[in-house]
Design an enzyme around this catalytic site. Structure first.
Site, PDB file in Angstrom:
ATOM      1  N   CYS A  39     -29.464  95.393  14.461  1.00  0.00           N
ATOM      2  CA  CYS A  39     -29.928  94.844  13.194  1.00  0.00           C
ATOM      3  C   CYS A  39     -29.231  95.623  12.079  1.00  0.00           C
ATOM      4  O   CYS A  39     -29.230  96.855  12.080  1.00  0.00           O
ATOM      5  CB  CYS A  39     -31.438  94.994  13.084  1.00  0.00           C
ATOM      6  SG  CYS A  39     -32.114  94.489  11.481  1.00  0.00           S
ATOM      7  N   CYS A  42     -32.163  97.810  10.020  1.00  0.00           N
ATOM      8  CA  CYS A  42     -32.907  98.942  10.602  1.00  0.00           C
ATOM      9  C   CYS A  42     -32.226  99.579  11.814  1.00  0.00           C
ATOM     10  O   CYS A  42     -32.762 100.529  12.391  1.00  0.00           O
ATOM     11  CB  CYS A  42     -34.324  98.505  10.957  1.00  0.00           C
ATOM     12  SG  CYS A  42     -34.416  97.349  12.343  1.00  0.00           S
ATOM     13  N   CYS A  88     -36.096  90.268  13.608  1.00  0.00           N
ATOM     14  CA  CYS A  88     -36.125  91.631  14.135  1.00  0.00           C
ATOM     15  C   CYS A  88     -37.581  92.075  14.146  1.00  0.00           C
ATOM     16  O   CYS A  88     -38.276  91.978  13.127  1.00  0.00           O
ATOM     17  CB  CYS A  88     -35.287  92.542  13.245  1.00  0.00           C
ATOM     18  SG  CYS A  88     -35.399  94.295  13.680  1.00  0.00           S
ATOM     19  N   CYS A  91     -38.066  95.380  11.436  1.00  0.00           N
ATOM     20  CA  CYS A  91     -38.015  95.232   9.974  1.00  0.00           C
ATOM     21  C   CYS A  91     -38.345  93.817   9.500  1.00  0.00           C
ATOM     22  O   CYS A  91     -38.384  93.557   8.313  1.00  0.00           O
ATOM     23  CB  CYS A  91     -36.665  95.680   9.434  1.00  0.00           C
ATOM     24  SG  CYS A  91     -35.289  94.587   9.857  1.00  0.00           S
ATOM     25  N   CYS A 111     -28.846  81.791  18.370  1.00  0.00           N
ATOM     26  CA  CYS A 111     -27.804  81.500  17.388  1.00  0.00           C
ATOM     27  C   CYS A 111     -28.075  82.410  16.182  1.00  0.00           C
ATOM     28  O   CYS A 111     -29.021  82.185  15.427  1.00  0.00           O
ATOM     29  CB  CYS A 111     -27.885  80.023  17.019  1.00  0.00           C
ATOM     30  SG  CYS A 111     -26.557  79.458  15.977  1.00  0.00           S
TER      31      CYS A 111
END
EC number: 1.8.4.12
Length: 123
Positions: A39, A42, A88, A91, A111
């Site tokens: 990510c 984070c 995510c 976060c 995707c």
């Protein structure tokens, strides 16, 4: 440091205002090296290059996350469609969508907007 301070305005728009990057614009779409996709906000490891495949859609695609715990799902009814949005889990950043048209062994296609990811190549 908060996510908004780490990201460009466009990255923030995609990740926290549910935007989408244009297809075929992310360098990560054609990334072929082995490594981990984190990510961008984070740094949580989300996907392995081992689960990446060429979906032909214009966005980096994976058939599974690193673990079920790193991704959360919600229903997205925008644009006159019903889709499964993925975030995510740490976060809460919007990453993209998951569809039931991926390859074996899962049959899933995550995707993902490339601007949401940071690629860390294996040494």
């Amino acid at each position: 440091m908060k996510c908004k301070e780490k990201l460009t305005p466009f990255e923030y728009h995609v990740m926290f205002e549910h935007g989408t990057e244009p297809a075929f614009t992310s360098p990560l779409y054609s990334e072929k090296r082995e490594g981990i996709y984190q990510c961008k906000c984070c740094q949580t490891p989300l996907f392995s290059s081992k689960a990446k495949f060429d979906s032909g859609t214009g966005w980096p695609s994976f058939y599974r996350p690193i673990s079920k715990e790193v991704i959360e799902e919600s229903t997205d009814t925008s644009h006159g469609m019903v889709r499964t949005e993925v975030h995510c889990s740490k976060c809460k950043a919007h990453l993209g969508h998951v569809f039931p048209d991926g390859p074996p062994p899962t049959g899933l296609r995550y995707c993902i907007n490339g601007v949401c990811l940071r690629f860390i190549p294996n040494e």
